[in-house]
Design a protein around this motif. Structure first.
Motif, mmCIF file in Angstrom:
data_model
loop_
_atom_site.group_PDB
_atom_site.id
_atom_site.type_symbol
_atom_site.label_atom_id
_atom_site.label_comp_id
_atom_site.label_asym_id
_atom_site.label_seq_id
_atom_site.Cartn_x
_atom_site.Cartn_y
_atom_site.Cartn_z
ATOM 1 N N ILE A 394 0.851 -1.180 0.000
ATOM 2 C CA ILE A 394 0.000 0.000 0.000
ATOM 3 C C ILE A 394 0.891 1.235 0.000
ATOM 4 O O ILE A 394 1.697 1.433 0.926
ATOM 5 C CB ILE A 394 -0.924 0.010 1.225
ATOM 6 N N TYR A 395 0.771 2.045 -1.045
ATOM 7 C CA TYR A 395 1.564 3.274 -1.155
ATOM 8 C C TYR A 395 0.636 4.453 -0.943
ATOM 9 O O TYR A 395 -0.338 4.641 -1.678
ATOM 10 C CB TYR A 395 2.237 3.354 -2.526
ATOM 11 N N GLY A 396 0.963 5.274 0.047
ATOM 12 C CA GLY A 396 0.105 6.373 0.468
ATOM 13 C C GLY A 396 -0.474 6.055 1.825
ATOM 14 O O GLY A 396 -0.565 4.889 2.234
ATOM 15 N N SER A 416 5.059 0.008 8.237
ATOM 16 C CA SER A 416 4.969 1.198 7.396
ATOM 17 C C SER A 416 6.274 1.979 7.489
ATOM 18 O O SER A 416 6.829 2.155 8.583
ATOM 19 C CB SER A 416 3.806 2.096 7.834
ATOM 20 N N LYS A 417 6.758 2.437 6.341
ATOM 21 C CA LYS A 417 7.945 3.292 6.329
ATOM 22 C C LYS A 417 7.904 4.177 5.099
ATOM 23 O O LYS A 417 7.253 3.858 4.097
ATOM 24 C CB LYS A 417 9.218 2.458 6.359
ATOM 25 N N GLU A 418 8.595 5.308 5.204
ATOM 26 C CA GLU A 418 8.608 6.270 4.108
ATOM 27 C C GLU A 418 9.697 5.892 3.120
ATOM 28 O O GLU A 418 10.835 5.620 3.496
ATOM 29 C CB GLU A 418 8.828 7.679 4.635
ATOM 30 N N GLU A 419 9.324 5.866 1.830
ATOM 31 C CA GLU A 419 10.271 5.564 0.768
ATOM 32 C C GLU A 419 10.121 6.632 -0.311
ATOM 33 O O GLU A 419 9.071 6.745 -0.940
ATOM 34 C CB GLU A 419 10.006 4.174 0.172
ATOM 35 N N TYR A 426 3.299 -2.570 4.274
ATOM 36 C CA TYR A 426 3.387 -3.949 3.774
ATOM 37 C C TYR A 426 3.382 -4.894 4.960
ATOM 38 O O TYR A 426 3.432 -4.485 6.129
ATOM 39 C CB TYR A 426 4.619 -4.138 2.915
ATOM 40 N N LEU A 427 3.339 -6.186 4.674
ATOM 41 C CA LEU A 427 3.390 -7.207 5.706
ATOM 42 C C LEU A 427 4.739 -7.895 5.670
ATOM 43 O O LEU A 427 5.306 -8.172 4.613
ATOM 44 C CB LEU A 427 2.277 -8.242 5.490
ATOM 45 N N GLU A 428 5.245 -8.182 6.851
ATOM 46 C CA GLU A 428 6.504 -8.931 6.907
ATOM 47 C C GLU A 428 6.439 -9.951 8.033
ATOM 48 O O GLU A 428 5.559 -9.936 8.867
ATOM 49 C CB GLU A 428 7.673 -7.984 7.091
#
Length: 428
Positions: A394-396, A416-419, A426-428
């Protein structure tokens, strides 16, 4: 008073005499005797002693079978018995004709051609008359055109095919069987194309373009039946009130392109659907209907918008080039599933829903991309809202309002992290 009599299978054991069919009145002694009905039985042109068994595979020839006294005869394939209708006098004499072939009749203006197809075969080919726009066939057959010849297959009964010079004439002559339009040329209309209740129609555009120009606000095709459009280009606005399938077609319009209405179902396969509007329009504008989209591309100011209901997006790309890619309006609840290899891109929100459920991924192997100024904006309605997060990027930002909750698949953690200035979840 006229009556209907259903004669049981016991008639099969009664013997018949005599030769071939010659007229509508056989001598009295040549009919099976019954208190009310006398019968004669034929296979093709030959008189036979018994009604053929159900296992014989023979076909009842309704066209050639007849009764006296203005009665009529039909065949009940379940009970394997004749049904005699409109009986007003006794005795009534009926001739039952069976055959080991289907008839395919092709009507071309004042001419007609008949083909006899053995029951163990299911197709016939014939030369195409290229002066016509389309061929209309009934009884559930399918067809295609190749090297200026037409092949009709899926033959399982008698079939009638008629050449027409325009679609509206063909539409006016639909019967209640499964009908099939095979287009032989491009066509342009300025009048609504309306499929009435109870009609079943497959429109094979045959790689041609079918344009219905009824203006930006008017529906070009209005569907109250079960309709499939396949294999070509359709230009015009569509409303469907029952069942519509789109398969391998490109469809476009200047405003809302397709509107599925209350409790209808729209299924889209291998297709491209556009709205060319630069205003507040949806390529698919939902009215509490059901939608399934497979391996397709949908783009417009909103790709999918409106009132929702049940929406399945599978291996599909949705693009909201001005607003959201998928939006369910305030006051309406929808169940949305996005699965397999799907991409959802919105210029504002990728996905915006007030009430209902949103499921991302059917399993962890699905590849999903959700992208927008806001990736997901959900749960701002009056009821609780569940996001079932099984997989996907998910972007945004995710705007999960007070009545919303994210349920993450067991064994995974949402990160969640800023790129590059964009929040990536995302899921990890």
């Amino acid at each position: 008073m006229k009556k209907v009599i259903i004669l049981g299978i016991l008639l099969a054991s009664l013997a018949v005499l005599g030769g071939g069919i010659t007229n509508n009145e056989l001598p009295e002694q040549e009919y099976i005797k019954n208190e009310n009905i006398n019968l004669a039985v034929y296979l093709n042109e030959e008189r036979i002693e018994n009604i053929p068994s159900k296992e014989s595979g023979y076909f009842f020839d309704e066209e050639s079978s007849f009764c006296t006294n203005e009665a009529s005869v039909l065949w009940d394939y379940d009970s394997w018995s004749p049904i005699i209708k409109n009986i007003s006098n006794f005795p009534t004499r009926c001739t039952l004709v069976f055959r080991d072939f289907y008839r395919v009749k092709i009507y071309d203006n004042e001419e007609s051609f008949t083909y006899e197809i053995p029951l163990n075969e299911s197709s016939v080919s014939f030369d195409n008359n290229t002066s016509h726009n389309l061929l209309n066939c009934n009884n559930g057959v399918y067809g295609w055109e190749e090297n200026n010849a037409i092949t009709i297959n899926n033959i399982a009964s008698d079939v009638t095919c008629t050449y027409y010079d325009n679609s509206l004439d063909a539409l006016a002559n639909l019967d209640d069987s499964n009908n099939f339009f095979l287009y032989l040329k491009d066509e342009s209309l300025t009048t609504n194309f309306v499929v009435q209740t109870g009609k079943n129609l497959i429109m094979n555009l045959n790689e041609h373009t079918f344009t219905i120009n009824t203006g930006e606000e008017n529906f070009a095709l209005i569907n109250y039946g079960n309709t499939t459009i396949k294999n070509g280009v359709f230009q015009g606005r569509i409303a469907t009130y029952l069942m519509m399938e789109l398969d391998d077609v490109t469809i476009s319009h200047e405003g809302n392109t397709i509107s599925p209405y209350e409790n209808s179902t729209l299924k889209i396969y291998n297709s491209k659907i556009y709205s060319n509007s630069q205003m507040d329009a949806s390529t698919i504008w939902m009215h509490s209907a059901n939608l399934e989209v497979y391996n397709s591309y949908i783009e417009g100011p909103y790709a999918i918008g409106g009132e929702g209901k049940n929406i399945l997006i599978d291996s599909t790309e949705l693009v909201g080039n001005i607003y959201s890619a998928l939006q369910v309006n305030m006051g309406f609840s929808a169940n949305v599933i996005i699965q397999n290899n799907s991409n959802i891109t919105g210029n504002i929100n990728a996905i915006s829903m007030a009430d209902g459920t949103l499921t991302l991924g059917n399993n962890v192997n699905d590849v999903l991309t959700i992208r927008g100024d806001t990736g997901i904006n959900v749960g701002y309605g009056t009821n609780s809202f569940d996001v079932n997060y099984n997989t996907g990027d998910i972007y945004g930002p995710i705007e999960l309002h007070t009545k919303g909750i994210i349920k993450v698949i067991d064994g995974k953690t949402m990160t969640s992290k800023e790129e590059n200035g964009i929040l990536h979840t995302y899921l990890e």
